[in-house]
Design a protein around this motif. Structure first.
Motif, mmCIF file in Angstrom:
data_model
loop_
_atom_site.group_PDB
_atom_site.id
_atom_site.type_symbol
_atom_site.label_atom_id
_atom_site.label_comp_id
_atom_site.label_asym_id
_atom_site.label_seq_id
_atom_site.Cartn_x
_atom_site.Cartn_y
_atom_site.Cartn_z
ATOM 1 N N GLN A 72 0.845 -1.180 0.000
ATOM 2 C CA GLN A 72 0.000 0.000 0.000
ATOM 3 C C GLN A 72 0.884 1.234 0.000
ATOM 4 O O GLN A 72 2.091 1.152 0.242
ATOM 5 C CB GLN A 72 -0.882 0.024 1.250
ATOM 6 C CG GLN A 72 -1.838 -1.136 1.367
ATOM 7 C CD GLN A 72 -2.651 -1.058 2.644
ATOM 8 O OE1 GLN A 72 -2.218 -1.554 3.660
ATOM 9 N NE2 GLN A 72 -3.813 -0.418 2.587
ATOM 10 N N SER A 73 0.295 2.402 -0.222
ATOM 11 C CA SER A 73 1.012 3.673 -0.129
ATOM 12 C C SER A 73 0.634 4.362 1.164
ATOM 13 O O SER A 73 -0.548 4.444 1.509
ATOM 14 C CB SER A 73 0.647 4.586 -1.305
ATOM 15 O OG SER A 73 1.109 4.052 -2.510
ATOM 16 N N CYS A 74 1.634 4.865 1.868
ATOM 17 C CA CYS A 74 1.395 5.642 3.083
ATOM 18 C C CYS A 74 0.543 6.857 2.714
ATOM 19 O O CYS A 74 0.846 7.558 1.740
ATOM 20 C CB CYS A 74 2.722 6.085 3.698
ATOM 21 S SG CYS A 74 2.560 7.236 5.085
ATOM 22 N N VAL A 75 -0.523 7.109 3.481
ATOM 23 C CA VAL A 75 -1.405 8.232 3.178
ATOM 24 C C VAL A 75 -0.730 9.584 3.430
ATOM 25 O O VAL A 75 -1.156 10.590 2.881
ATOM 26 C CB VAL A 75 -2.733 8.152 3.973
ATOM 27 C CG1 VAL A 75 -3.540 6.949 3.563
ATOM 28 C CG2 VAL A 75 -2.489 8.182 5.467
ATOM 29 N N ALA A 76 0.320 9.610 4.229
ATOM 30 C CA ALA A 76 0.989 10.869 4.556
ATOM 31 C C ALA A 76 2.202 11.136 3.666
ATOM 32 O O ALA A 76 2.438 12.272 3.262
ATOM 33 C CB ALA A 76 1.416 10.864 6.022
ATOM 34 N N THR A 77 2.973 10.089 3.354
ATOM 35 C CA THR A 77 4.229 10.293 2.633
ATOM 36 C C THR A 77 4.254 9.670 1.249
ATOM 37 O O THR A 77 5.119 10.000 0.441
ATOM 38 C CB THR A 77 5.403 9.684 3.430
ATOM 39 O OG1 THR A 77 5.240 8.257 3.466
ATOM 40 C CG2 THR A 77 5.474 10.247 4.845
ATOM 41 N N GLY A 78 3.363 8.736 0.985
ATOM 42 C CA GLY A 78 3.371 8.025 -0.291
ATOM 43 C C GLY A 78 4.336 6.858 -0.330
ATOM 44 O O GLY A 78 4.406 6.137 -1.323
ATOM 45 N N ASP A 79 5.087 6.652 0.747
ATOM 46 C CA ASP A 79 6.036 5.542 0.796
ATOM 47 C C ASP A 79 5.307 4.204 0.736
ATOM 48 O O ASP A 79 4.199 4.077 1.254
ATOM 49 C CB ASP A 79 6.855 5.585 2.092
ATOM 50 C CG ASP A 79 7.844 6.735 2.135
ATOM 51 O OD1 ASP A 79 7.983 7.449 1.127
ATOM 52 O OD2 ASP A 79 8.473 6.919 3.195
ATOM 53 N N PRO A 80 5.945 3.199 0.150
ATOM 54 C CA PRO A 80 5.321 1.870 0.122
ATOM 55 C C PRO A 80 5.318 1.227 1.516
ATOM 56 O O PRO A 80 6.269 1.377 2.277
ATOM 57 C CB PRO A 80 6.200 1.081 -0.847
ATOM 58 C CG PRO A 80 7.514 1.786 -0.855
ATOM 59 C CD PRO A 80 7.223 3.226 -0.545
ATOM 60 N N ILE A 81 4.215 0.544 1.814
ATOM 61 C CA ILE A 81 4.074 -0.162 3.091
ATOM 62 C C ILE A 81 3.583 -1.568 2.787
ATOM 63 O O ILE A 81 2.572 -1.747 2.115
ATOM 64 C CB ILE A 81 3.040 0.515 4.017
ATOM 65 C CG1 ILE A 81 3.435 1.948 4.310
ATOM 66 C CG2 ILE A 81 2.851 -0.280 5.296
ATOM 67 C CD1 ILE A 81 2.364 2.709 5.090
ATOM 68 N N LYS A 82 4.310 -2.556 3.298
ATOM 69 C CA LYS A 82 3.891 -3.939 3.114
ATOM 70 C C LYS A 82 2.752 -4.254 4.070
ATOM 71 O O LYS A 82 2.762 -3.841 5.219
ATOM 72 C CB LYS A 82 5.054 -4.899 3.353
ATOM 73 C CG LYS A 82 6.117 -4.817 2.281
ATOM 74 C CD LYS A 82 7.211 -5.823 2.501
ATOM 75 C CE LYS A 82 8.236 -5.723 1.372
ATOM 76 N NZ LYS A 82 9.236 -6.759 1.446
ATOM 77 N N ALA A 83 1.774 -4.995 3.563
ATOM 78 C CA ALA A 83 0.620 -5.385 4.378
ATOM 79 C C ALA A 83 0.380 -6.877 4.204
ATOM 80 O O ALA A 83 0.597 -7.424 3.124
ATOM 81 C CB ALA A 83 -0.609 -4.606 3.948
#
Length: 178
Positions: A72-83
């Protein structure tokens, strides 16, 4: 959505018996890419489910576990986040219009009721929707707040405090304390 869902795994009602039948479904690379686009994800690395399905009159019950990994993309920074999602599910598929005819009182542990039309249920679409709903709707990297603050973005609480301190009423309040 128009047309066939990206991860369609139909099971014809006339092939489902009253005895539980084990099924395994898994999305291929093209299906995962299409689902990632629909759900606004960077990617879906895996999506599968193991379930038992059985018929109960005109209703179909499906119980099992869905598993998947996404980015997913972090809603604040746009960084990728594994889920990662590992969820148990309990579904009941009712013929279109039948579920609306009866009143249901569902507790948190009760099953979800989905309509089907025609002679088949689509377990793949149900799993895809369950996967999407199980993901964090507002994912944030661990240091998002610090990075936003460093970039000059202030937190809502800090903005409220500043608004209160700089309001015309705050200035009047200061005059009366003299």
């Amino acid at each position: 959505m128009n047309g066939t869902p990206e991860f369609s795994r139909p099971y014809r009602i006339d092939t489902i018996g009253e005895e539980p039948r084990g099924v395994h479904i898994e999305a291929d690379a093209a299906e995962r890419a299409a689902l990632a686009t629909r759900f606004g994800l960077v990617s879906i690395d895996s999506l599968s489910a193991d379930a038992t399905i059985r018929r109960d009159g005109t209703r179909i019950r499906a119980e099992g576990k869905l598993s998947g990994r996404a980015v997913q993309s972090c809603v604040a920074t746009g960084d990728p986040i594994k889920a990662r999602v590992d969820e148990h599910f309990s579904l009941r598929f009712d013929p279109e219009g039948e579920a609306a005819d009866e009143e249901l009182e569902l507790d948190a542990g009760d099953l979800d009721v989905l309509p089907y039309e025609g002679g088949a249920i689509d377990l793949g679409e149900a799993v895809a929707q369950g996967f999407s709903l199980a993901l964090d709707p507002f994912p944030r990297v661990a240091d998002a707040d610090q990075r936003l603050h460093a970039a000059g973005v202030i937190a809502e609480e800090e903005a409220e405090r500043l608004r209160a301190e700089t309001s015309p009423f705050a200035a009047l309040k200061g005059l009366t304390k003299g």
